[in-house]
Design a protein around this motif. Structure first.
Motif, mmCIF file in Angstrom:
data_model
loop_
_atom_site.group_PDB
_atom_site.id
_atom_site.type_symbol
_atom_site.label_atom_id
_atom_site.label_comp_id
_atom_site.label_asym_id
_atom_site.label_seq_id
_atom_site.Cartn_x
_atom_site.Cartn_y
_atom_site.Cartn_z
ATOM 1 N N ILE A 48 37.253 -5.245 109.467
ATOM 2 C CA ILE A 48 37.560 -4.282 108.417
ATOM 3 C C ILE A 48 36.366 -4.220 107.474
ATOM 4 N N LYS A 49 35.776 -3.026 107.352
ATOM 5 C CA LYS A 49 34.647 -2.796 106.447
ATOM 6 C C LYS A 49 35.088 -1.755 105.432
ATOM 7 N N GLY A 50 35.480 -2.230 104.261
ATOM 8 C CA GLY A 50 36.005 -1.321 103.255
ATOM 9 C C GLY A 50 37.322 -0.745 103.722
ATOM 10 N N THR A 51 37.329 0.572 103.934
ATOM 11 C CA THR A 51 38.553 1.226 104.422
ATOM 12 C C THR A 51 38.459 1.573 105.904
ATOM 13 N N ARG A 52 37.369 1.146 106.564
ATOM 14 C CA ARG A 52 37.170 1.465 107.980
ATOM 15 C C ARG A 52 37.459 0.258 108.853
ATOM 16 N N LEU A 53 38.027 0.517 110.004
ATOM 17 C CA LEU A 53 38.302 -0.514 110.995
ATOM 18 C C LEU A 53 37.338 -0.313 112.149
#
Length: 91
Positions: free
Chosen positions: A58-63
């Motif tokens: 999970i990078k911020g709001t991105r998977l």
């Protein structure tokens, strides 16, 4: 003592295996088959969970994912080795 966990685990597995071998005639084949299937399913889910815990990021709001190729190679090699050793016949 370093490695004591490994030693205890080895002894526990060996002891459980011996007890299982000695007590197998006390449990019907139907129950043995059911328990074997349940344990196989549990191992499968533990493996999937362990794999996904390292693959999904999970990078911020991105998977995002990583290691898909290693998963495919590992499954392929494991299948080839298992077939060459005829592991199914042992079970």
């Amino acid at each position: 003592m370093i490695g004591s966990g490994t030693l205890v685990n080895t002894l526990a597995v060996a002891g459980g295996g011996i007890l299982g071998y000695l007590g197998q005639r006390l449990i019907s084949n139907r129950i043995q088959a059911g328990v074997l299937k349940a344990m196989g399913l549990a191992v499968f889910f533990i493996g999937v969970a362990g794999c996904l815990s390292q693959m999904l990021i999970i990078k911020g709001t991105r998977l995002s994912t990583q290691g898909e190729i290693m998963l495919a190679v590992s499954l392929g090699l494991g299948t080839v080795i298992g077939e060459l050793l005829n592991l199914d016949a042992g079970f």
